[in-house]
Design an enzyme around this catalytic site. Structure first.
Site, PDB file in Angstrom:
ATOM      1  N   TYR A  96      -1.325  -0.288  10.643  1.00  0.00           N
ATOM      2  CA  TYR A  96      -1.705  -0.636   9.196  1.00  0.00           C
ATOM      3  C   TYR A  96      -0.283  -0.204   8.516  1.00  0.00           C
ATOM      4  CZ  TYR A  96      -3.581  -0.746   4.515  1.00  0.00           C
ATOM      5  OH  TYR A  96      -3.747  -1.096   3.188  1.00  0.00           O
ATOM      6  N   SER A 155       0.809  -1.279  -0.007  1.00  0.00           N
ATOM      7  CA  SER A 155      -0.081  -0.011   0.028  1.00  0.00           C
ATOM      8  C   SER A 155       0.713   1.239   0.205  1.00  0.00           C
ATOM      9  CB  SER A 155      -0.740  -0.078   1.222  1.00  0.00           C
ATOM     10  OG  SER A 155      -1.568   1.226   1.397  1.00  0.00           O
TER      11      SER A 155
END
Length: 230
Positions: free
Chosen positions: A149, A136
């Protein structure tokens, strides 16, 4: 490399993972769908037009990952492509991040890719293949409020680059994709007020993965590939 290839996809019950499973089945691959939500995967199995296998899997569990890989080998005899796509998020600030949230996030997002990679390599090292990591853009810079995250995805990026070098001698190509905001359930949890129609759709990421499965894409291996909407 797609037609008749055996492609294992984690996080295949929804979002990018589901989109990949449907697309690669359409192209004639033998797809292995892995996620914790077996019922959800079976709910769209009638749309899979090539041979497939559905395996309920918790990527953070060593025994569960071993079962996934062993069932894949027993069914199809090999693994040509592993796509590490499973991921979770709990978007809270560091003061609200409990040890359980931190450990669960890293276990799924980072330990999961380690376990899937290691167990797949027991077989892929004999035949070569491709491993794709869906990281990501959150792993490329600060994400206040998403610390667990972001840290996990930064770890995925480094792990993927390390694997690219370590696995080179086995004829295995490694790709690390870093999508920006994509219209998935995970993104909705991160930015609930965002209109999903205004951001990148899962099919855009699938198109890049599809390209990475071609030989022409090998020049892009071993480096983070940023994917953003125009």
């Amino acid at each position: 490399m797609i037609k008749d290839a055996v492609i294992v996809i984690t996080g295949a019950s929804r979002g990018i993972g589901k989109a990949m499973a449907l697309r690669f089945s359409q192209l004639g691959a033998r797809v292995v769908l892995a996620a914790r939500s077996e019922q959800v995967m079976r709910s769209f199995a009638d749309q899979l037009i090539s041979p497939y296998l559905i395996v309920k899997t918790d990527v953070g569990s060593e025994s569960s990952v071993r079962r996934l890989i062993r069932k894949t080998i027993a069914t199809f005899g090999r693994i040509d492509v592993l796509i590490n796509n499973a991921g979770i998020v709990e978007p809270v600030g560091v003061m609200e991040t409990t040890l359980e949230i931190w450990e669960t996030t890293l276990r799924t997002n980072l330990t999961g890719v380690f376990l899937c990679t290691r167990e797949t390599l027991r077989y892929m090292k004999k035949t070569g293949g491709k491993i794709i990591y869906i990281a990501s853009t959150a792993g490329t810079g600060p994400r206040p409020g998403w610390c667990a995250y972001a840290a996990s995805k930064a770890g995925v990026i480094n792990f993927a680059m390390s694997m690219a070098e370590e696995l080179r001698s086995y004829g295995i190509k490694v790709f690390c994709l870093c999508p920006g905001g994509t219209a998935t359930d995970l993104r909705r949890k991160l930015v609930p007020e965002e209109d999903p129609a205004t951001i990148m759709q899962p099919q855009a990421v699938v198109a890049v993965v599809e390209y990475c499965l071609k030989d022409d894409a090998n020049v892009l291996a071993a480096q983070p590939i940023i994917i953003r909407a125009k």
